[in-house]
Design a protein around this motif. Structure first.
Motif, mmCIF file in Angstrom:
data_model
loop_
_atom_site.group_PDB
_atom_site.id
_atom_site.type_symbol
_atom_site.label_atom_id
_atom_site.label_comp_id
_atom_site.label_asym_id
_atom_site.label_seq_id
_atom_site.Cartn_x
_atom_site.Cartn_y
_atom_site.Cartn_z
ATOM 1 N N THR A 154 0.814 -1.211 0.000
ATOM 2 C CA THR A 154 0.000 0.000 0.000
ATOM 3 C C THR A 154 0.850 1.265 0.000
ATOM 4 O O THR A 154 0.301 2.362 -0.135
ATOM 5 C CB THR A 154 -0.929 0.026 1.233
ATOM 6 N N GLY A 155 2.160 1.158 0.166
ATOM 7 C CA GLY A 155 3.031 2.323 0.179
ATOM 8 C C GLY A 155 3.338 2.796 -1.229
ATOM 9 O O GLY A 155 3.837 2.031 -2.061
ATOM 10 N N LEU A 156 3.061 4.050 -1.515
ATOM 11 C CA LEU A 156 3.257 4.584 -2.867
ATOM 12 C C LEU A 156 4.726 4.566 -3.271
ATOM 13 O O LEU A 156 5.055 4.254 -4.419
ATOM 14 C CB LEU A 156 2.715 6.009 -2.936
ATOM 15 N N ILE A 162 9.183 -0.272 -7.480
ATOM 16 C CA ILE A 162 9.058 -1.570 -8.162
ATOM 17 C C ILE A 162 8.650 -1.381 -9.613
ATOM 18 O O ILE A 162 9.158 -2.049 -10.520
ATOM 19 C CB ILE A 162 8.045 -2.463 -7.409
ATOM 20 N N ILE A 163 7.719 -0.455 -9.872
ATOM 21 C CA ILE A 163 7.284 -0.214 -11.252
ATOM 22 C C ILE A 163 8.431 0.339 -12.088
ATOM 23 O O ILE A 163 8.638 -0.060 -13.234
ATOM 24 C CB ILE A 163 6.083 0.746 -11.267
ATOM 25 N N LYS A 167 9.384 -2.186 -14.884
ATOM 26 C CA LYS A 167 8.792 -1.619 -16.095
ATOM 27 C C LYS A 167 7.858 -2.616 -16.792
ATOM 28 O O LYS A 167 8.112 -3.031 -17.930
ATOM 29 C CB LYS A 167 9.891 -1.148 -17.055
ATOM 30 N N PRO A 168 6.774 -3.013 -16.142
ATOM 31 C CA PRO A 168 5.822 -3.934 -16.783
ATOM 32 C C PRO A 168 5.017 -3.220 -17.867
ATOM 33 O O PRO A 168 5.033 -1.990 -17.976
ATOM 34 C CB PRO A 168 4.928 -4.369 -15.616
ATOM 35 N N LEU A 202 -0.298 8.710 -12.405
ATOM 36 C CA LEU A 202 -0.384 9.426 -13.678
ATOM 37 C C LEU A 202 1.010 9.717 -14.219
ATOM 38 O O LEU A 202 1.270 9.552 -15.418
ATOM 39 C CB LEU A 202 -1.178 10.720 -13.493
ATOM 40 N N GLN A 203 1.945 10.132 -13.345
ATOM 41 C CA GLN A 203 3.319 10.368 -13.768
ATOM 42 C C GLN A 203 3.982 9.093 -14.260
ATOM 43 O O GLN A 203 4.694 9.086 -15.268
ATOM 44 C CB GLN A 203 4.120 10.968 -12.619
ATOM 45 N N LEU A 204 3.744 7.994 -13.552
ATOM 46 C CA LEU A 204 4.351 6.724 -13.957
ATOM 47 C C LEU A 204 3.806 6.254 -15.297
ATOM 48 O O LEU A 204 4.554 5.757 -16.151
ATOM 49 C CB LEU A 204 4.096 5.666 -12.881
#
Length: 455
Positions: A154-156, A162-163, A167-168, A202-204
């Motif tokens: 739940t931590g942004l 991780i994203i 990079k999925p 949105l930025q990601l």
């Protein structure tokens, strides 16, 4: 992480308007008693740069931008692709809302499965369920391969790291109300947290060209919980609708920057998950009684898709001084208007009768093109006279009793013909649009009295 100054502010729970003091009425949305006090953090410039430093954008001319088929990813679900406008756009942020238990997580898990089977890297982030709970649901849906990764977090900041590292191709966030930032002291689900979390995703999505789905809870009014600005920030807003006691589900697009917002997708909830309903007209008419009074079929347009729906009416003598009116699936005031037209223009006395109108199947229809069908169903029940099972009625009824034109009448009649209907009652002003129709008896009427007389 750079720390900021802790302050408090008041936010409107309806639209997200921010104020330094409490106010009874929100200046933004004019709603009363919607302000709540929350702690906020004044972020430093270094903190802002850290969130947006993952990509460097450069201006480009229109001629340098290419539109290729690869810019859209097929979900391998025709109904979902229809609502999205032809597939999922790379780098898009999609919000999926709906009532609890309606099937949002099931739908997105099935979409993740299709993407994974297509050898696309998928990350499913859950803040509400454990890995074992997701595994139980996945076993009902079918076989998954290793391209799908699950994460309970739940931590942004942790999710963002991780994203950026993996990079999925597709990311699912279930749900946005459980995400939080540590430097914001408000509880998860508050206006500050929801707005900040949506901004981060949105930025990601735009910076890394990743398609992200976020699940949003809905309020008792049926809107996505949180500030209204949440829907303005995302690219696409999808609402998953349906009656918990019915097997069908409707996916409706209310905002789409990449396609039409008039399309709907129809699904049926089964033990193995959601199954697409490619012919919703046939599905909605299953179980229609034969030879029963007060029943007629109408055609409603949902985007470019015609749907045949059964309208049922029950009119009986009232035992009380004030007759009862009740509607399910259509506008209550519209039905009262049609009853008044029947009394004034045709002299049918309904003042001492109870009237009940139901859209069979639980679907909600607001289109005026079903007016003629509602009026004919009411008269059929009042006179206890059955309507031909192979007849369909299309038309809007005005206050003078006239039957007005409707849009895309040709597509509606063709859909009725495809399902075996032989007679169609349509407005007289639409006769030019139906000159090429064969194999179907078309009855043109100028007012509601002509339609009743034909019965």
């Amino acid at each position: 992480m750079a720390k900021g100054k802790n302050t408090t502010a008041f936010f409107c729970q309806n639209c997200g308007y921010e104020s330094g003091k409490w106010m009874g009425q929100c200046p933004g949305c004019r709603q009363w008693n919607t302000f709540v006090e929350e702690s906020v953090v004044t972020k430093t410039a270094g903190n802002r740069i850290k969130m947006a430093r993952h990509v460097e954008n450069k201006p480009a001319t229109l001629s340098e931008i290419s539109l290729e088929e690869e810019d859209r990813i097929s979900t391998h679900m025709q109904e979902l692709d229809r609502v999205l406008g032809g597939g999922l756009v790379k780098g898009s942020l999609t919000l999926v809302g709906g009532d609890p238990g309606i099937g949002k997580s099931t739908l997105l898990l099935q979409v993740c499965r299709n993407f994974a089977l297509d050898n696309r890297e998928v990350l499913y982030v859950s803040g509400e369920e454990s890995l074992k709970q997701i595994k139980i649901r996945a076993n009902r849906i079918g076989e998954f391969n290793g391209c799908l990764k699950l994460l309970c977090e739940t931590g942004l900041e942790a999710i963002g790291n991780i994203i950026r590292s993996t990079k999925p191709d597709v990311v699912v966030i279930d749900s946005i109300q459980t995400m939080y930032r540590e430097d914001i002291s408000s509880a998860p689900g508050s206006i500050s947290q929801v707005r900040e979390a949506t901004g981060v995703f949105l930025q990601l999505a735009k910076g890394l060209n990743i398609s992200i789905f976020i699940v949003g809870h809905v309020t008792k009014e049926g809107t996505v919980a949180g500030p209204r600005v949440l829907e303005h920030m995302v690219d696409t807003v999808l609402y998953f609708e349906g009656d918990g006691h019915a097997s069908y589900r409707i996916l409706r697009g209310v905002k789409n920057r990449f396609g039409s917002t008039n399309e709907i997708g129809v699904f049926e909830m089964r033990a193995c998950g959601l199954k697409e309903v490619l012919n919703p007209s046939e599905f909605m008419l299953s179980g229609k009684p034969e030879g029963a009074s007060g029943s007629i079929v109408v055609c409603s347009m949902e985007g470019t898709r015609p749907m045949l729906i059964e309208i049922q009416a029950l009119v009986c003598h009232s035992n009380f001084g004030i007759p009862r009116r009740q509607t399910i699936g259509t506008d209550f005031n519209r039905v009262n208007l049609l009853i008044a037209v029947l009394e004034k223009r045709l002299g049918i006395s309904l003042g001492n009768c109870d009237a009940y109108v139901n859209i069979a199947g639980g679907i909600k229809i607001q289109e005026p093109a079903v007016d003629l069908g509602i009026a004919m169903a009411i008269v059929s029940s009042f006179k206890n006279m059955a309507i031909d099972d192979k007849m369909i009625a299309i038309g809007e009824v005005g206050l003078s009793g006239e039957v007005r034109a409707v849009s895309m009448v040709n597509a509606r009649v063709q859909e009725a013909k495809k399902l075996g209907f032989t007679t169609c009652i349509v407005p007289y002003v639409c006769r030019e649009s139906l000159k090429g129709i064969t194999g179907m008896k078309v009855v043109y009427v100028q007012n509601v009295g002509d339609a009743i007389a034909y019965l």
